[in-house]
Design a protein around this motif. Structure first.
Motif, PDB file in Angstrom:
ATOM      1  N   GLY A 113     -90.999  36.447 -87.403  1.00  0.00           N
ATOM      2  CA  GLY A 113     -89.824  35.817 -87.997  1.00  0.00           C
ATOM      3  C   GLY A 113     -90.046  35.381 -89.430  1.00  0.00           C
ATOM      4  O   GLY A 113     -89.127  35.397 -90.251  1.00  0.00           O
ATOM      5  N   VAL A 114     -91.276  34.993 -89.763  1.00  0.00           N
ATOM      6  CA  VAL A 114     -91.598  34.611 -91.141  1.00  0.00           C
ATOM      7  C   VAL A 114     -91.571  35.841 -92.039  1.00  0.00           C
ATOM      8  O   VAL A 114     -91.103  35.788 -93.177  1.00  0.00           O
ATOM      9  N   ARG A 115     -92.047  36.965 -91.514  1.00  0.00           N
ATOM     10  CA  ARG A 115     -92.026  38.210 -92.291  1.00  0.00           C
ATOM     11  C   ARG A 115     -90.594  38.672 -92.554  1.00  0.00           C
ATOM     12  O   ARG A 115     -90.339  39.411 -93.502  1.00  0.00           O
ATOM     13  N   LYS A 116     -89.662  38.212 -91.723  1.00  0.00           N
ATOM     14  CA  LYS A 116     -88.246  38.546 -91.915  1.00  0.00           C
ATOM     15  C   LYS A 116     -87.545  37.553 -92.838  1.00  0.00           C
ATOM     16  O   LYS A 116     -86.346  37.676 -93.085  1.00  0.00           O
ATOM     17  N   GLY A 117     -88.277  36.564 -93.309  1.00  0.00           N
ATOM     18  CA  GLY A 117     -87.686  35.581 -94.214  1.00  0.00           C
ATOM     19  C   GLY A 117     -87.469  34.214 -93.611  1.00  0.00           C
ATOM     20  O   GLY A 117     -86.940  33.315 -94.265  1.00  0.00           O
ATOM     21  N   GLY A 118     -87.879  34.035 -92.358  1.00  0.00           N
ATOM     22  CA  GLY A 118     -87.715  32.741 -91.709  1.00  0.00           C
ATOM     23  C   GLY A 118     -88.755  31.734 -92.164  1.00  0.00           C
ATOM     24  O   GLY A 118     -89.732  32.070 -92.834  1.00  0.00           O
ATOM     25  N   LYS A 119     -88.543  30.483 -91.787  1.00  0.00           N
ATOM     26  CA  LYS A 119     -89.445  29.395 -92.169  1.00  0.00           C
ATOM     27  C   LYS A 119     -90.108  28.825 -90.922  1.00  0.00           C
ATOM     28  O   LYS A 119     -89.442  28.501 -89.941  1.00  0.00           O
ATOM     29  N   LEU A 120     -91.439  28.696 -90.975  1.00  0.00           N
ATOM     30  CA  LEU A 120     -92.199  28.192 -89.835  1.00  0.00           C
ATOM     31  C   LEU A 120     -92.147  26.667 -89.795  1.00  0.00           C
ATOM     32  O   LEU A 120     -92.391  25.999 -90.795  1.00  0.00           O
ATOM     33  N   ALA A 121     -91.830  26.118 -88.625  1.00  0.00           N
ATOM     34  CA  ALA A 121     -91.806  24.666 -88.431  1.00  0.00           C
ATOM     35  C   ALA A 121     -92.803  24.312 -87.337  1.00  0.00           C
ATOM     36  O   ALA A 121     -92.554  24.559 -86.157  1.00  0.00           O
ATOM     37  N   HIS A 122     -93.946  23.765 -87.747  1.00  0.00           N
ATOM     38  CA  HIS A 122     -95.000  23.380 -86.799  1.00  0.00           C
ATOM     39  C   HIS A 122     -94.833  21.890 -86.512  1.00  0.00           C
ATOM     40  O   HIS A 122     -95.341  21.038 -87.236  1.00  0.00           O
ATOM     41  N   THR A 123     -94.112  21.569 -85.450  1.00  0.00           N
ATOM     42  CA  THR A 123     -93.722  20.186 -85.188  1.00  0.00           C
ATOM     43  C   THR A 123     -94.735  19.400 -84.363  1.00  0.00           C
ATOM     44  O   THR A 123     -94.778  18.178 -84.444  1.00  0.00           O
ATOM     45  N   GLU A 167     -98.105  16.721 -72.430  1.00  0.00           N
ATOM     46  CA  GLU A 167     -96.917  16.427 -73.233  1.00  0.00           C
ATOM     47  C   GLU A 167     -95.642  16.763 -72.447  1.00  0.00           C
ATOM     48  O   GLU A 167     -95.684  17.472 -71.437  1.00  0.00           O
ATOM     49  N   LYS A 168     -94.505  16.272 -72.932  1.00  0.00           N
ATOM     50  CA  LYS A 168     -93.213  16.554 -72.303  1.00  0.00           C
ATOM     51  C   LYS A 168     -92.900  18.043 -72.407  1.00  0.00           C
ATOM     52  O   LYS A 168     -92.952  18.623 -73.494  1.00  0.00           O
ATOM     53  N   GLU A 169     -92.589  18.683 -71.280  1.00  0.00           N
ATOM     54  CA  GLU A 169     -92.454  20.138 -71.225  1.00  0.00           C
ATOM     55  C   GLU A 169     -91.376  20.697 -72.148  1.00  0.00           C
ATOM     56  O   GLU A 169     -91.493  21.809 -72.646  1.00  0.00           O
ATOM     57  N   SER A 170     -90.322  19.937 -72.390  1.00  0.00           N
ATOM     58  CA  SER A 170     -89.208  20.444 -73.204  1.00  0.00           C
ATOM     59  C   SER A 170     -89.433  20.276 -74.709  1.00  0.00           C
ATOM     60  O   SER A 170     -88.649  20.786 -75.518  1.00  0.00           O
ATOM     61  N   ASP A 171     -90.495  19.583 -75.097  1.00  0.00           N
ATOM     62  CA  ASP A 171     -90.745  19.365 -76.528  1.00  0.00           C
ATOM     63  C   ASP A 171     -91.107  20.675 -77.225  1.00  0.00           C
ATOM     64  O   ASP A 171     -91.830  21.511 -76.668  1.00  0.00           O
ATOM     65  N   VAL A 172     -90.597  20.839 -78.441  1.00  0.00           N
ATOM     66  CA  VAL A 172     -90.876  22.043 -79.231  1.00  0.00           C
ATOM     67  C   VAL A 172     -92.217  21.888 -79.943  1.00  0.00           C
ATOM     68  O   VAL A 172     -92.485  20.870 -80.575  1.00  0.00           O
ATOM     69  N   VAL A 173     -93.046  22.915 -79.834  1.00  0.00           N
ATOM     70  CA  VAL A 173     -94.364  22.918 -80.469  1.00  0.00           C
ATOM     71  C   VAL A 173     -94.286  23.568 -81.845  1.00  0.00           C
ATOM     72  O   VAL A 173     -94.772  23.037 -82.836  1.00  0.00           O
ATOM     73  N   VAL A 174     -93.662  24.736 -81.893  1.00  0.00           N
ATOM     74  CA  VAL A 174     -93.529  25.479 -83.144  1.00  0.00           C
ATOM     75  C   VAL A 174     -92.281  26.354 -83.057  1.00  0.00           C
ATOM     76  O   VAL A 174     -91.915  26.816 -81.973  1.00  0.00           O
ATOM     77  N   ALA A 175     -91.616  26.554 -84.184  1.00  0.00           N
ATOM     78  CA  ALA A 175     -90.394  27.363 -84.207  1.00  0.00           C
ATOM     79  C   ALA A 175     -90.288  28.084 -85.539  1.00  0.00           C
ATOM     80  O   ALA A 175     -90.915  27.695 -86.529  1.00  0.00           O
ATOM     81  N   VAL A 176     -89.506  29.161 -85.545  1.00  0.00           N
ATOM     82  CA  VAL A 176     -89.192  29.863 -86.791  1.00  0.00           C
ATOM     83  C   VAL A 176     -87.688  29.770 -86.991  1.00  0.00           C
ATOM     84  O   VAL A 176     -86.913  30.198 -86.138  1.00  0.00           O
ATOM     85  N   LYS A 177     -87.301  29.182 -88.111  1.00  0.00           N
ATOM     86  CA  LYS A 177     -85.884  29.024 -88.419  1.00  0.00           C
ATOM     87  C   LYS A 177     -85.550  29.810 -89.685  1.00  0.00           C
ATOM     88  O   LYS A 177     -86.372  29.909 -90.588  1.00  0.00           O
ATOM     89  N   MET A 178     -84.346  30.341 -89.725  1.00  0.00           N
ATOM     90  CA  MET A 178     -83.913  31.047 -90.927  1.00  0.00           C
ATOM     91  C   MET A 178     -83.718  30.033 -92.042  1.00  0.00           C
ATOM     92  O   MET A 178     -83.093  28.991 -91.845  1.00  0.00           O
ATOM     93  N   ALA A 179     -84.298  30.321 -93.190  1.00  0.00           N
ATOM     94  CA  ALA A 179     -84.146  29.426 -94.336  1.00  0.00           C
ATOM     95  C   ALA A 179     -82.668  29.283 -94.678  1.00  0.00           C
ATOM     96  O   ALA A 179     -81.893  30.232 -94.533  1.00  0.00           O
ATOM     97  N   LYS A 180     -82.250  28.096 -95.139  1.00  0.00           N
ATOM     98  CA  LYS A 180     -80.837  27.819 -95.406  1.00  0.00           C
ATOM     99  C   LYS A 180     -80.230  28.822 -96.379  1.00  0.00           C
ATOM    100  O   LYS A 180     -79.118  29.310 -96.190  1.00  0.00           O
ATOM    101  N   LYS A 181     -80.975  29.179 -97.423  1.00  0.00           N
ATOM    102  CA  LYS A 181     -80.470  30.125 -98.415  1.00  0.00           C
ATOM    103  C   LYS A 181     -80.231  31.484 -97.776  1.00  0.00           C
ATOM    104  O   LYS A 181     -79.241  32.161 -98.052  1.00  0.00           O
ATOM    105  N   LYS A 182     -81.158  31.890 -96.897  1.00  0.00           N
ATOM    106  CA  LYS A 182     -81.020  33.176 -96.209  1.00  0.00           C
ATOM    107  C   LYS A 182     -79.804  33.166 -95.296  1.00  0.00           C
ATOM    108  O   LYS A 182     -79.085  34.153 -95.170  1.00  0.00           O
ATOM    109  N   GLU A 183     -79.565  32.015 -94.624  1.00  0.00           N
ATOM    110  CA  GLU A 183     -78.401  31.902 -93.745  1.00  0.00           C
ATOM    111  C   GLU A 183     -77.111  32.039 -94.546  1.00  0.00           C
ATOM    112  O   GLU A 183     -76.168  32.703 -94.124  1.00  0.00           O
ATOM    113  N   GLU A 184     -77.091  31.398 -95.725  1.00  0.00           N
ATOM    114  CA  GLU A 184     -75.895  31.466 -96.576  1.00  0.00           C
ATOM    115  C   GLU A 184     -75.665  32.893 -97.063  1.00  0.00           C
ATOM    116  O   GLU A 184     -74.530  33.377 -97.107  1.00  0.00           O
ATOM    117  N   GLU A 185     -76.769  33.580 -97.423  1.00  0.00           N
ATOM    118  CA  GLU A 185     -76.651  34.967 -97.884  1.00  0.00           C
ATOM    119  C   GLU A 185     -76.153  35.865 -96.762  1.00  0.00           C
ATOM    120  O   GLU A 185     -75.323  36.753 -96.968  1.00  0.00           O
TER     121      GLU A 185
END
Length: 206
Positions: A113-123, A167-185
């Motif tokens: 997802g990062v190679r596609k332009g997404g942003k990694l969020a390591h929470t 840890e709580k099973e539903s908690d997010v560990v890491v995610a890839v989100k589309m950068a805001k600029k990419k979403e707008e484009e």
């Protein structure tokens, strides 16, 4: 996990006054819990650095009056304005009893997802686990190479040999989100395409 050898000196004089005297001689007051009795001792401050100033979990083989004990740091206190270690609490580890530790989580690989332009969020950068001392590693490693855009890895997805994740099973560990600029484009590009599709659609017969 690696083990660091420490030499402890028993201390019978307890309290703030005597702790301050120890610190002036570069000794750090320590307490060992989890054994038959609570042990109060001191350790050379320089010897503690490899154990304290690291993101990895290390065990401590503490020798006190000829007796060696395997332990790990439970809690540590620092000077409020410096990195001086003021006090350390240890908990004794037993070979056949599970211990609880909070381990650093390292990510392996570059997410698709990062190679596609997404942003990694390591929470979640540290994960609380339970396991036998022999199974506790210095850190945890998670392969994220297959993580795509708008996808996430939750605690329930974590699997580590010989360890139970606490840890709580539903908690997010890491995610890839589309950068805001990419979403707008993407949204801007989708609008004309949708309009053209609507224009090309034949009018309904009356």
């Amino acid at each position: 996990m690696n083990t660091i050898a420490l030499s402890g000196t028993p201390r019978t004089n307890l309290g703030t006054k005597y702790a301050a005297q120890l610190r002036r001689t570069k000794q750090v007051p320590c307490v060992l819990y989890g054994g038959e009795s609570t042990l109060h001792f001191s350790v050379d401050g320089a010897a503690l650095k490899k154990l304290i100033f690291t993101p990895e979990l290390n065990g401590a083989e503490i020798e006190i009056e000829g007796r060696k004990v395997l332990a790990m740091v439970q809690e540590k206190q620092f000077h409020p304005t410096t990195d001086e270690v003021l006090h350390v609490d240890f908990v004794e580890l037993k070979e056949n009893e599970a211990a609880i530790a909070k381990l650093t989580l390292r990510l392996k690989g570059q997410p698709i997802g990062v190679r596609k332009g997404g942003k990694l969020a390591h929470t979640m950068r540290k994960v609380r686990v339970s396991g036998l001392p022999a199974k506790l590693p210095g850190y945890l490693e998670l392969d994220v190479a297959d993580l795509d855009v708008n996808k996430a890895i939750q605690v329930s997805d974590l699997k580590f040999d010989g360890l139970t994740v606490l840890e709580k099973e539903s908690d997010v560990v890491v995610a890839v989100k589309m950068a805001k600029k990419k979403e707008e484009e993407a949204a801007a590009g989708a609008a004309p395409a949708a309009a053209k599709k609507a224009e090309a659609k034949p009018a309904a017969k009356k």
